[in-house]
Design a protein around this motif. Structure first.
Motif, PDB file in Angstrom:
ATOM      1  N   PHE A 103       0.907  -1.100  -0.027  1.00  0.00           N
ATOM      2  CA  PHE A 103      -0.025  -0.055   0.057  1.00  0.00           C
ATOM      3  C   PHE A 103       0.906   1.149  -0.001  1.00  0.00           C
ATOM      4  O   PHE A 103       2.224   1.395   0.467  1.00  0.00           O
ATOM      5  N   ARG A 104       0.389   2.282  -0.319  1.00  0.00           N
ATOM      6  CA  ARG A 104       1.094   3.469  -0.435  1.00  0.00           C
ATOM      7  C   ARG A 104       0.414   4.831  -0.207  1.00  0.00           C
ATOM      8  O   ARG A 104      -0.525   5.120  -0.643  1.00  0.00           O
ATOM      9  N   THR A 105       0.872   5.700   0.955  1.00  0.00           N
ATOM     10  CA  THR A 105       0.263   6.783   1.424  1.00  0.00           C
ATOM     11  C   THR A 105       1.253   7.925   1.527  1.00  0.00           C
ATOM     12  O   THR A 105       2.276   7.598   2.001  1.00  0.00           O
ATOM     13  N   SER A 106       0.737   9.158   1.052  1.00  0.00           N
ATOM     14  CA  SER A 106       1.982  10.175   1.122  1.00  0.00           C
ATOM     15  C   SER A 106       1.338  11.321   1.502  1.00  0.00           C
ATOM     16  O   SER A 106       0.108  11.578   1.358  1.00  0.00           O
ATOM     17  N   GLY A 107       1.838  12.204   2.350  1.00  0.00           N
ATOM     18  CA  GLY A 107       1.571  13.223   2.993  1.00  0.00           C
ATOM     19  C   GLY A 107       1.105  14.405   2.056  1.00  0.00           C
ATOM     20  O   GLY A 107       1.678  14.455   0.945  1.00  0.00           O
ATOM     21  N   THR A 108       0.376  15.233   2.462  1.00  0.00           N
ATOM     22  CA  THR A 108      -0.068  16.296   1.305  1.00  0.00           C
ATOM     23  C   THR A 108       0.174  17.967   1.936  1.00  0.00           C
ATOM     24  O   THR A 108      -0.284  18.765   1.237  1.00  0.00           O
TER      25      THR A 108
END
Length: 399
Positions: free
Chosen positions: A369-374
């Motif tokens: 899974f991949r999650t990046s800050g905004t």
């Protein structure tokens, strides 16, 4: 010289991992702390790494399953043996043994039978020459042969057994495969990885200008939209895991859910696109909260809320263990958040049933899974009246 078959098989597996991930040699090399040229040599089969650790890190980074990692280690073991056989000193010591017979200047001497008899008589004229070369090289011949044989045996032993730190892991595929292949898992599981909060609120990071981004889809089509745009979850990823037992009576016990961080990098410098103009659901389901910014992220159970009635009702969180059967499945909702990283991660679910125990890796179709800050990224919402993406400031929203 053609490549050894074991080396080529290993290189093919490494190439497949690299192709699955899609990143360049430079990008993967930075994550693995090796140069791009070194990684390219691994993929081409020009070089076999001396340690399996770097290949295992590549497998984890590319989201390989446990079975794939075991197969990769077995292939590396065979390729490493081939590499050490090719580099063995046996190749140079064997000609030294064959050189001893060549010291006899007359290959046709054995044909006349009396050949050996004249040798003692010929010793007189050759006596002055004997101290110079022949006796000194002739008398140690058995010792030279013995030494060469010893070198060959040592090289074979090294090729067969390797060093102890490597052979300990080599039998893993043989020892674990019999326990896994005969019986299937006592349960099935599936995931939903393109979920939106309340069915309408979500943020994606996309490396495109607003004019090149399609209007937001309905939630049911989010997976296709995200795939087309190469989108990454922005700020939060919601993952739903549904577990069904295979038997109506024999329960499977789910003991724990672990978070495994594969890679942590700086947040993506992409635009943020919000799929809504603000929405809120009446029900916030209970879930497991994961803070990906922590050094060791944990899945922490969190209460849910039901505001659909006259009073807000708390939905108590339930901690492990859970029991599931074919008639009583379980859904686990995971909310993984980050503000300061581009994180790749997966989950591991521990289970037991009927005297068996195990761990299942939960991934996004074989990839982490991949999650990046905004934080600090330009944020856009879609103006349906004008049919275009506009900034938060244009829409009257903030943050």
């Amino acid at each position: 010289m053609p490549k050894d078959a074991a080396v080529e098989e290993f290189a093919g597996l490494v190439r497949a991992l690299k192709a699955r991930d899609g990143r360049s040699y430079e990008a993967l090399g930075r994550r693995l702390s090796v140069s791009a040229s070194t990684l390219h040599r691994y993929c081409s089969g020009a070089t076999v790494p001396e340690e399996f650790a770097v290949v295992d890190r590549l497998a984890l980074l590319c989201g390989a399953y446990e079975e794939e990692r075991r197969a990769l280690e077995a292939a590396w073991t065979e390729a490493d043996r081939a590499r050490r056989r090719a580099a063995s000193p046996a190749a140079t010591s064997v000609p030294a043994v064959s050189a001893a017979p060549e010291s006899n200047p007359e290959p046709s001497a054995p044909e006349p039978g009396p050949g050996p008899a004249p040798d003692p008589s010929a010793a007189d004229p050759s006596a002055p020459e004997a101290p110079r070369a022949r006796p000194r090289r002739g008398t140690p011949a058995p010792l030279l042969v013995a030494a060469a044989v010893a070198l060959v045996m040592l090289a074979l032993a090294a090729a067969l057994f390797g060093h102890p730190t490597r052979t300990a892991s080599a039998p893993a595929p043989a020892s674990t495969a019999p326990g896994r292949t005969p019986a299937p898992l006592p349960f099935t599981w599936s995931i939903g990885s393109q979920l939106w909060e309340g069915g309408c609120g979500h943020t994606y990071l996309v490396d495109r200008a607003p004019r090149a981004v399609a209007p937001p889809p309905v939630a049911a089509d989010s997976g296709a939209w995200a795939g087309t745009h190469g989108a990454v979850h922005g700020g939060e990823a919601l993952v739903r895991i549904t577990v069904h037992g295979r038997s109506p009576s024999d329960a499977v016990v789910l003991h724990a859910l672990h978070v495994r961080l594969v890679d942590r990098a700086a947040p993506l410098p992409w635009n943020a696109y919000r799929m809504d103009n603000g929405c809120g659901g009446a029900v916030t389901p209970r879930h497991f909260a994961v803070d990906l910014d922590r050094p060791r992220p944990l899945a922490r159970p969190v209460d849910g809320l039901d505001a659909s009635g006259a009073e807000v009702r708390k939905i108590p969180a339930v901690s492990f263990p859970y029991k599931v059967t074919s008639s009583d499945p379980e859904e686990l909702l995971v909310s993984a958040r980050t503000a300061g990283c581009d994180c790749r991660w997966y989950l591991e679910l521990e289970w037991s049933a009927g005297g068996r125990t195990g761990t299942v890796r939960i991934t996004d179709g074989g990839k982490p899974f991949r999650t990046s800050g905004t934080r600090g990224r330009p944020a856009y919402v879609h103006d349906s009246a004008e049919g275009r993406w506009i900034t938060d400031s244009d829409s009257g929203q903030t943050g």
